[in-house]
Every structure is written in structure tokens, then in C-alpha cells.
Design a protein around this motif. Structure first.
Motif, PDB file in Angstrom:
ATOM      1  N   ILE A 226     132.034  51.415   5.294  1.00 28.28           N
ATOM      2  CA  ILE A 226     131.485  51.706   6.618  1.00 28.28           C
ATOM      3  C   ILE A 226     132.638  51.871   7.584  1.00 28.28           C
ATOM      4  O   ILE A 226     133.535  51.015   7.671  1.00 28.28           O
ATOM      5  N   LYS A 227     132.628  52.983   8.327  1.00 30.38           N
ATOM      6  CA  LYS A 227     133.646  53.265   9.335  1.00 30.38           C
ATOM      7  C   LYS A 227     132.978  53.414  10.692  1.00 30.38           C
ATOM      8  O   LYS A 227     132.121  54.273  10.865  1.00 30.38           O
ATOM      9  N   SER A 228     133.413  52.565  11.617  1.00 28.79           N
ATOM     10  CA  SER A 228     132.810  52.617  12.949  1.00 28.79           C
ATOM     11  C   SER A 228     133.754  51.972  13.943  1.00 28.79           C
ATOM     12  O   SER A 228     134.968  52.081  13.816  1.00 28.79           O
TER      13      SER A 228
ATOM     14  N   ASN B 266     136.862  49.335   9.830  1.00 31.38           N
ATOM     15  CA  ASN B 266     136.500  49.577   8.436  1.00 31.38           C
ATOM     16  C   ASN B 266     135.916  48.321   7.784  1.00 31.38           C
ATOM     17  O   ASN B 266     136.311  47.205   8.102  1.00 31.38           O
ATOM     18  N   LEU B 267     134.969  48.533   6.870  1.00 32.50           N
ATOM     19  CA  LEU B 267     134.417  47.459   6.036  1.00 32.50           C
ATOM     20  C   LEU B 267     134.011  48.058   4.696  1.00 32.50           C
ATOM     21  O   LEU B 267     133.308  49.068   4.649  1.00 32.50           O
ATOM     22  N   VAL B 268     134.468  47.447   3.594  1.00 36.26           N
ATOM     23  CA  VAL B 268     134.120  47.909   2.251  1.00 36.26           C
ATOM     24  C   VAL B 268     133.197  46.880   1.611  1.00 36.26           C
ATOM     25  O   VAL B 268     133.522  45.685   1.548  1.00 36.26           O
TER      26      VAL B 268
ATOM     27  N   GLY C  27     128.430  41.938   7.199  1.00 35.25           N
ATOM     28  CA  GLY C  27     129.879  41.889   7.337  1.00 35.25           C
ATOM     29  C   GLY C  27     130.343  42.360   8.696  1.00 35.25           C
ATOM     30  O   GLY C  27     129.551  42.845   9.513  1.00 35.25           O
ATOM     31  N   THR C  28     131.665  42.211   8.945  1.00 36.63           N
ATOM     32  CA  THR C  28     132.270  42.608  10.224  1.00 36.63           C
ATOM     33  C   THR C  28     133.383  43.613   9.963  1.00 36.63           C
ATOM     34  O   THR C  28     134.219  43.417   9.069  1.00 36.63           O
ATOM     35  N   LEU C  29     133.394  44.673  10.729  1.00 33.31           N
ATOM     36  CA  LEU C  29     134.443  45.676  10.624  1.00 33.31           C
ATOM     37  C   LEU C  29     135.779  45.096  11.086  1.00 33.31           C
ATOM     38  O   LEU C  29     135.817  44.254  11.990  1.00 33.31           O
ATOM     39  N   ASN C  30     136.875  45.542  10.472  1.00 32.34           N
ATOM     40  CA  ASN C  30     138.185  45.036  10.883  1.00 32.34           C
ATOM     41  C   ASN C  30     138.646  45.724  12.163  1.00 32.34           C
ATOM     42  O   ASN C  30     137.904  46.521  12.758  1.00 32.34           O
ATOM     43  N   SER C  31     139.872  45.433  12.595  1.00 27.03           N
ATOM     44  CA  SER C  31     140.373  45.996  13.847  1.00 27.03           C
ATOM     45  C   SER C  31     140.506  47.511  13.788  1.00 27.03           C
ATOM     46  O   SER C  31     140.566  48.177  14.820  1.00 27.03           O
TER      47      SER C  31
END
Length: 484
Positions: free
Chosen positions: A270-272, A293-295, A286-290
Motif C-alpha cells: 500500500i502506497k499513500s 509505504n506498507l507491505v 498496519g501503519t504506513l512508514n514515513s
């Protein structure tokens, strides 16, 4: 000696000042109970009649008259209370006739159906007595109509004309205070079957466990007890190739057909927005990184899968557009390329309302920082926009410098985040090159809190943001050394 009371005709003592029978008050020192006319005046007809009436006849005329006693305080209170109660009952009936009017009840029923935060149990009934109507049991129905407000509003028309709308119809199910008809939305119950392709699967509806599924042919099945239709969240736990997997599925259940909970897995990227929270089927995964991105490796895929991202920007919590049928998009793709396949994984880029793309932001800002391309149509409110005026004055200042030959700019986008209200928050840099008579100057200005809006698939500038000089480099075009 006695005299006759002229009011009631009773015999009373001659010197009595009041009649003891009727309370009549005599004039002071009366010589007779009958008024005596003066010699020079004519006697009244009443006095004449009394004086000429025999004593016995006067007694007979007044013997049936009973003195009226004043009402007691107790009776006054009783009659007052009765009067107040009668008035209150009349007011209550008038209020109830309006409040419990059929159309008003229909409006309250439909309003409750669209609001899961409101207790709707009092407005719902079921054709199946085995289904218990509680605040919790009607929430799936309310969640469905919250997502389908047009259908809910259509119920108002259907109820008023007496039409049955799918599984829902208006029914009179009792009376309020034994006076006013009580109406409810009567719902037809459903008994769907859950089906999966894995053994040893345990299924839940919401937080309630329904137990394990039993084998039926090549599948595993569980019949759900009768329930109200609506939007339900199902979860299933299975052991797949030695791994414990949990899958969820959100379904709008309006029939007793099978609900497929087959499980297969895919790797999702997921890209946001940076630090956004990813939700699948309304559950945080889950939580996206800085970097945004989240895989999710080997994530179980189920029917009717949904995904969205939630983030906080400028103290505002915003939500991306929901991908409502992710399993379909994974298999067949989508027209907007929100879901794409990259090797063995799927890349998902949720859309945000009003979020401009890098290309859109670059184009409109590059045009704004170029005097020859500056166009008021690229700004919200056109020529009246403050940023448009600021850029116009800036270019005039540059043009007024005598030793400045040329200048040009280069825009680079650093970040774009949602800002709500169909707008984006943009951070970018503008690199300026100024050519003077005997030197060149290179400046880098970083702009933050710029706001761009989305209008017919193109970006417009609401404000260019606040600029801060982060680099200033002077290059001499003579034999002098460079100055920083």
C-alpha cells in the motif's frame, strides 16, 4: 312579638337584625319587616304585594327555598384538580395526535434506520418471533441504510402509499398509551449459509462466535440462525499449510443465499500518505512508514474486501476514498489503476478526494512562477487571488532591477498530502537563476502550506504558501572569485 322576613317569609323575632334562616339583614331600627312608604310617596308594587299578602301564603311561597351555603375549601380543591387534569388530558391528546401521527412516525423510523448511533429497536419489528429485536441486533440494518441513504429515503414514499420495499414494510404493531396507533418497520428475517474452502474453520459474525463449519461435499458450511438483514462483518480463522490465518469479509445480507468466505493470500504493498493507518474491512491492519509505504505479505483475500487509509493533517483526520471491491480489482484490475500488479505483489494507491498528482501540481506551479506563463485562470478566484497579486508584484520588482538581465525558475514537488474540502497541502521548492551584468545568482526557496484544489481533473492554486530561502549562491561572471 314576631315579624316576617321579606326575603324568605319565615317568622322571626321582632328585634332580630339578621334572619336566622336566610341571613337577610334588616335596616337599623325597622318598625316592620315590610318597608313602610312615606305618605308623600307611592308604595312600590313589591311592598304593596307583601303588605297585602296573608301571612300563611308568604310562608308557603318561601318554605321550599333552601339557603345556599358557600362551597367548602375541600370541594374547591377537588374541583380545581379535576379541572386541571381535564385540561392536561386534552393537551396530551392534542400533542399525541400530532406526535404519533402516521407520517411523523414514518419520518422517525427512517431517520433511525440511517443512524447506527441511535437506538433503533423501538422502530423495528420482525416477521420471525425467534429474532430478538435489540439495540445491537438492528445495527447491521442501520449500517446498511447509512451507506444507502437513497434507498432509506425511498422507504418514506413506500411506507406512506403502503408499498412493501424488499424485505421491509410498514406495520401497525400496537398502540401508544392505548390511544395512538404504533407503527414499525417490519423486516423479513434471513438465514444465510457461510461457505469456505478450508477445514477447521471457525467463523464469527461481529464479535459473536458461530462455531466451526461442517463439511458438505467439497466445502465447509455453517447455517446462521435467523437474523435481521443488513451489513455484517464476518471473520473466519483457518489453518492453511500450517499457518493460522484470519480473514474478514463485509457483506450486505438481504437473502438466505450462501456467503462465500473462501480464503487465498496475496502480498499487498500500500502506497499513500506518510504515517497513514491502513484499514481492511474496517479493521486496522498496519501503519504506513514515513515514506508512505506498507507491505502486507501473504495477506488473506476474501470476497467483498474493502480498503482505505486514514491520516491526520493539520490536526484534521481525513479518510481516503474506499476501495469497495478489492478482491475483484486484484483479479481483474481497475480502470483508474488504483490497483496494479508488480511481479508477485499488488501495489495499491488509494485515492483521496481533492488530492492533486505530482504532475498536476508541477504543471500549475511551474506556470505560476514563470512570468510568461502566469495565468489568472490557474488561481482560485482568478485575478482577485492574493497569491496571484503577490506573484505579479514579485515579477514587477524583478523587471525594475536595472542590472538584472534575465531570470528563470524550476519547480520541484517535495510532498503532497490531503487537506480536506477537495484540496491538497503541497510542499515544494523553487530554484531561481538570476543573470546580472557581472554575476549570476542561484537561490532555492522552499514553500510550505501551499493549497491546491482539484477542479475538473486539473489543479488550481488557492495559495502559494510561505516561502523560506534555504540556499543563496552567487557566481561571478568576471575574474573575481565566487561569493556565497
Amino acid at each position: 312579638m314576631t315579624k316576617i322576613c321579606p326575603n324568605c317569609g319565615k317568622d322571626i323575632k321582632k328585634d332580630a337584625k339578621f334572619c336566622p334562616f336566610c341571613g337577610y339583614k334588616f335596616k337599623d331600627n325597622p318598625k316592620s319587616s315590610v318597608p313602610i312608604a312615606h305618605e308623600d310617596s307611592q308604595p312600590s308594587h313589591q311592598a304593596a304585594a307583601v303588605s297585602q299578602m296573608p301571612k300563611q301564603e308568604m310562608k308557603r311561597e318561601y318554605k321550599n327555598k333552601t339557603p345556599q351555603k358557600p362551597m367548602s375549601k375541600k370541594n374547591k380543591i377537588i374541583y380545581s384538580v379535576i379541572g386541571v387534569l381535564v385540561i392536561l388530558l386534552i393537551c396530551f391528546y392534542a400533542w399525541g395526535s400530532n406526535y404519533y401521527n402516521r407520517d411523523n412516525q414514518i419520518s422517525r423510523i427512517v431517520s433511525s434506520l440511517k443512524n447506527p448511533n441511535q437506538s433503533g429497536a423501538q422502530y423495528i419489528s420482525c416477521d420471525n418471533p425467534e429474532v430478538k429485536i435489540t439495540t445491537e441486533s438492528v445495527k447491521p440494518l442501520q449500517r446498511y441504510f447509512q451507506d444507502h441513504t437513497t434507498e432509506a429515503d425511498q422507504l418514506i414514499t413506500d411506507f406512506r402509499v403502503g408499498n412493501e420495499s424488499g424485505n421491509v414494510r410498514l406495520a401497525q404493531t400496537g398502540r401508544y398509551f392505548l390511544l395512538f396507533p404504533k407503527y414499525t418497520a417490519q423486516v423479513t428475517s434471513v438465514t444465510p449459509k457461510l461457505v469456505t474452502n478450508h477445514a477447521n474453520s471457525e467463523v464469527k459474525i461481529g464479535k459473536k462466535s458461530l462455531g466451526r463449519l461442517t463439511k458438505s461435499g467439497s466445502s465447509y458450511v455453517k447455517t446462521i440462525p435467523a437474523m435481521l438483514p443488513g451489513k455484517y462483518n464476518f471473520s473466519i480463522k483457518s489453518n492453511v499449510e500450517g499457518r493460522n490465518l484470519t480473514a474478514t469479509s463485509t457483506n450486505n445480507v438481504w437473502s438466505s443465499n450462501n456467503i462465500n468466505l473462501d480464503i487465498h493470500t496475496e502480498t499487498l504493498e500500500i502506497k499513500s500518505v506518510p504515517n497513514g493507518i491502513v484499514y481492511i474491512n474496517d479493521k486496522k491492519v498496519g501503519t504506513l512508514n514515513s515514506g508512505g509505504n506498507l507491505v502486507l505479505k501473504d495477506y488473506p483475500i476474501t470476497k467483498n474486501m474493502t480498503l482505505y487509509v486514514q491520516g491526520t493533517f493539520n490536526k484534521k483526520t481525513l479518510t481516503s476514498k474506499k476501495i469497495s471491491d478489492l478482491d475483484h480489482d486484484l483479479e481483474y484490475g481497475d480502470e483508474d489503476n488504483v490497483v496494479t500488479q508488480s511481479g508477485s505483489k499488488y501495489v495499491i494507491k488509494p485515492e483521496w478526494k481533492g488530492l492533486v498528482t505530482d504532475d498536476e501540481a508541477t504543471r500549475v506551479l511551474t506556470s505560476a512562477f514563470d512570468k510568461g506563463s502566469l495565468d489568472e485562470d490557474d488561481f482560485v478566484d482568478g485575478g482577485g487571488n492574493d497569491s496571484y497579486g503577490e506573484l505579479t508584484r514579485m515579477f514587477k520588482t524583478y523587471d525594475d532591477e536595472d542590472d538584472l538581465r534575465t531570470y528563470e525558475s524550476d519547480v520541484k514537488i517535495k510532498s503532497i498530502t490531503p487537506n480536506g474540502n477537495n484540496s491538497s497541502l503541497v510542499t515544494y521548492t523553487v530554484t531561481w537563476t538570476f543573470e546580472h551584468d557581472d554575476y549570476n545568482r542561484h537561490q532555492v526557496v522552499e514553500y510550505t502550506n501551499a493549497i491546491l484544489t482539484k477542479d475538473d481533473n486539473s489543479a488550481k492554486i488557492k495559495q502559494i504558501g510561505s516561502g523560506k530561502l534555504i540556499k543563496d549562491h552567487k557566481v561571478s561572471t568576471s575574474n573575481d572569485s565566487d561569493d556565497d
